[in-house]
Design a protein around this motif. Sequence first.
Motif, PDB file in Angstrom:
ATOM      1  N   GLN A   1      -5.024   2.014   0.746  1.00  0.00           N
ATOM      2  CA  GLN A   1      -5.048   2.713   2.026  1.00  0.00           C
ATOM      3  C   GLN A   1      -3.810   2.329   2.845  1.00  0.00           C
ATOM      4  OE1 GLN A   1      -7.234   4.919   2.695  1.00  0.00           O
ATOM      5  NE2 GLN A   1      -6.818   5.376   4.839  1.00  0.00           N
ATOM      6  N   VAL A   2      -3.240   3.326   3.519  1.00  0.00           N
ATOM      7  CA  VAL A   2      -2.061   3.118   4.354  1.00  0.00           C
ATOM      8  C   VAL A   2      -2.344   3.674   5.746  1.00  0.00           C
ATOM      9  CG1 VAL A   2       0.373   3.685   4.684  1.00  0.00           C
ATOM     10  CG2 VAL A   2      -0.491   3.211   2.379  1.00  0.00           C
ATOM     11  N   THR A   3      -1.984   2.937   6.745  1.00  0.00           N
ATOM     12  CA  THR A   3      -2.121   3.386   8.134  1.00  0.00           C
ATOM     13  C   THR A   3      -0.739   3.563   8.743  1.00  0.00           C
ATOM     14  OG1 THR A   3      -4.215   2.196   8.370  1.00  0.00           O
ATOM     15  CG2 THR A   3      -3.078   2.833  10.396  1.00  0.00           C
ATOM     16  N   LEU A   4      -0.551   4.676   9.444  1.00  0.00           N
ATOM     17  CA  LEU A   4       0.724   4.988  10.079  1.00  0.00           C
ATOM     18  C   LEU A   4       0.500   5.140  11.578  1.00  0.00           C
ATOM     19  CD1 LEU A   4       1.860   7.713   7.531  1.00  0.00           C
ATOM     20  CD2 LEU A   4       2.614   5.344   7.603  1.00  0.00           C
TER      21      LEU A   4
ATOM     22  N   THR B   1       8.351   6.866  -0.252  1.00  0.00           N
ATOM     23  CA  THR B   1       9.127   7.744   0.622  1.00  0.00           C
ATOM     24  C   THR B   1       8.396   7.862   1.952  1.00  0.00           C
ATOM     25  OG1 THR B   1      10.019   9.028  -1.224  1.00  0.00           O
ATOM     26  CG2 THR B   1      10.067  10.067   0.947  1.00  0.00           C
ATOM     27  N   MET B   2       9.155   7.783   3.025  1.00  0.00           N
ATOM     28  CA  MET B   2       8.587   8.025   4.353  1.00  0.00           C
ATOM     29  C   MET B   2       9.338   9.175   4.993  1.00  0.00           C
ATOM     30  SD  MET B   2       7.676   4.192   5.731  1.00  0.00           S
ATOM     31  CE  MET B   2       6.726   4.817   7.123  1.00  0.00           C
ATOM     32  N   ALA B   3       8.630   9.913   5.811  1.00  0.00           N
ATOM     33  CA  ALA B   3       9.221  11.154   6.313  1.00  0.00           C
ATOM     34  C   ALA B   3       8.644  11.523   7.667  1.00  0.00           C
ATOM     35  CB  ALA B   3       8.954  12.287   5.321  1.00  0.00           C
ATOM     36  N   TRP B   4       9.356  12.425   8.315  1.00  0.00           N
ATOM     37  CA  TRP B   4       8.869  13.071   9.527  1.00  0.00           C
ATOM     38  C   TRP B   4       8.681  14.556   9.250  1.00  0.00           C
ATOM     39  CZ3 TRP B   4       7.276  10.342  13.570  1.00  0.00           C
ATOM     40  CH2 TRP B   4       7.749   9.031  13.733  1.00  0.00           C
ATOM     41  N   TYR B   5       7.514  15.038   9.599  1.00  0.00           N
ATOM     42  CA  TYR B   5       7.209  16.458   9.571  1.00  0.00           C
ATOM     43  C   TYR B   5       6.920  16.897  11.001  1.00  0.00           C
ATOM     44  CZ  TYR B   5       6.525  16.430   4.477  1.00  0.00           C
ATOM     45  OH  TYR B   5       6.699  16.337   3.114  1.00  0.00           O
TER      46      TYR B   5
ATOM     47  N   CYS C   1       4.294  11.442  11.101  1.00  0.00           N
ATOM     48  CA  CYS C   1       4.872  10.525  10.129  1.00  0.00           C
ATOM     49  C   CYS C   1       4.105  10.649   8.812  1.00  0.00           C
ATOM     50  CB  CYS C   1       4.778   9.101  10.661  1.00  0.00           C
ATOM     51  SG  CYS C   1       5.462   7.841   9.562  1.00  0.00           S
ATOM     52  N   ASN C   2       4.827  10.600   7.730  1.00  0.00           N
ATOM     53  CA  ASN C   2       4.234  10.698   6.401  1.00  0.00           C
ATOM     54  C   ASN C   2       4.712   9.546   5.532  1.00  0.00           C
ATOM     55  OD1 ASN C   2       5.045  11.696   3.429  1.00  0.00           O
ATOM     56  ND2 ASN C   2       3.094  12.637   3.998  1.00  0.00           N
ATOM     57  N   TYR C   3       3.789   9.004   4.753  1.00  0.00           N
ATOM     58  CA  TYR C   3       4.134   8.006   3.738  1.00  0.00           C
ATOM     59  C   TYR C   3       3.579   8.530   2.421  1.00  0.00           C
ATOM     60  CZ  TYR C   3       3.541   3.897   0.807  1.00  0.00           C
ATOM     61  OH  TYR C   3       3.566   3.022  -0.253  1.00  0.00           O
ATOM     62  N   ASN C   4       4.369   8.450   1.354  1.00  0.00           N
ATOM     63  CA  ASN C   4       3.847   8.830   0.057  1.00  0.00           C
ATOM     64  C   ASN C   4       4.418   7.956  -1.048  1.00  0.00           C
ATOM     65  OD1 ASN C   4       6.176  10.494  -1.391  1.00  0.00           O
ATOM     66  ND2 ASN C   4       6.146  11.186   0.734  1.00  0.00           N
ATOM     67  N   HIS C   5       3.625   7.794  -2.093  1.00  0.00           N
ATOM     68  CA  HIS C   5       4.090   7.101  -3.292  1.00  0.00           C
ATOM     69  C   HIS C   5       3.393   7.705  -4.484  1.00  0.00           C
ATOM     70  CE1 HIS C   5       0.646   4.103  -2.392  1.00  0.00           C
ATOM     71  NE2 HIS C   5       0.272   4.787  -3.443  1.00  0.00           N
TER      72      HIS C   5
ATOM     73  N   ARG D   1       1.237  11.729  -6.967  1.00  0.00           N
ATOM     74  CA  ARG D   1       1.650  11.553  -5.573  1.00  0.00           C
ATOM     75  C   ARG D   1       0.436  11.449  -4.668  1.00  0.00           C
ATOM     76  NH1 ARG D   1       6.143  14.575  -1.798  1.00  0.00           N
ATOM     77  NH2 ARG D   1       5.050  14.294   0.197  1.00  0.00           N
ATOM     78  N   ARG D   2       0.475  10.477  -3.774  1.00  0.00           N
ATOM     79  CA  ARG D   2      -0.549  10.335  -2.736  1.00  0.00           C
ATOM     80  C   ARG D   2       0.135  10.283  -1.397  1.00  0.00           C
ATOM     81  NH1 ARG D   2      -5.308   6.293  -3.125  1.00  0.00           N
ATOM     82  NH2 ARG D   2      -5.915   7.762  -1.510  1.00  0.00           N
ATOM     83  N   ASP D   3      -0.445  10.940  -0.412  1.00  0.00           N
ATOM     84  CA  ASP D   3       0.128  11.040   0.926  1.00  0.00           C
ATOM     85  C   ASP D   3      -0.812  10.477   1.972  1.00  0.00           C
ATOM     86  OD1 ASP D   3       2.674  13.225   1.057  1.00  0.00           O
ATOM     87  OD2 ASP D   3       1.345  13.405  -0.686  1.00  0.00           O
ATOM     88  N   TRP D   4      -0.199   9.869   2.984  1.00  0.00           N
ATOM     89  CA  TRP D   4      -0.923   9.448   4.172  1.00  0.00           C
ATOM     90  C   TRP D   4      -0.177   9.968   5.393  1.00  0.00           C
ATOM     91  CZ3 TRP D   4      -0.773   6.650  -0.203  1.00  0.00           C
ATOM     92  CH2 TRP D   4      -1.984   6.126  -0.686  1.00  0.00           C
ATOM     93  N   TRP D   5      -0.924  10.235   6.471  1.00  0.00           N
ATOM     94  CA  TRP D   5      -0.353  10.829   7.667  1.00  0.00           C
ATOM     95  C   TRP D   5      -0.703  10.025   8.907  1.00  0.00           C
ATOM     96  CZ3 TRP D   5       2.824  15.014   7.175  1.00  0.00           C
ATOM     97  CH2 TRP D   5       2.788  15.700   5.969  1.00  0.00           C
ATOM     98  N   GLY D   6       0.236  10.045   9.849  1.00  0.00           N
ATOM     99  CA  GLY D   6      -0.056   9.487  11.153  1.00  0.00           C
ATOM    100  C   GLY D   6      -0.813  10.501  12.005  1.00  0.00           C
TER     101      GLY D   6
END
Length: 118
Positions: free
Chosen positions: A1-4, A33-37, A95-99, A104-109
């Motif tokens: 689990q990832v928290t943003l 990878t981290m990103a802004w959407y 904010c997005n984090y994925n690995h 691929r799994r994604d987490w969102w702020g």
Amino acid sequence: QVTLVESGGGLVQAGGSLRLTCVASGNIFNENTMAWYRQAPEKWRELVAEITSDGAITYDDSVKDRFTISRDNTKNTIYLQMNSLKPEDTAVYYCNYNHFNPLRRDWWGQGTQVTVSS
């Protein structure tokens, strides 16, 4: 689990600047990878910029030469410096984090509102 957790949004006049920050915590992989959407009302969510853990960067054409994404791997943090803001940049920024593990799994702020007035 990832928290943003994002911060830094707000109201700014056209031509102004804002800096967004996103801090990731939890099960952070070394390769990620981290990103802004962003998502404007009644529009699809779109990629603004992304940066890999190796430092490779991609920008949407609409923000090239105005926005700069950067990261501090020691703090699991990314930044988005936004200059020369335009009213069309108004949106909720996520904010997005994925690995990959292996898929691929994604987490969102939770998102932060950016409003640019004309």
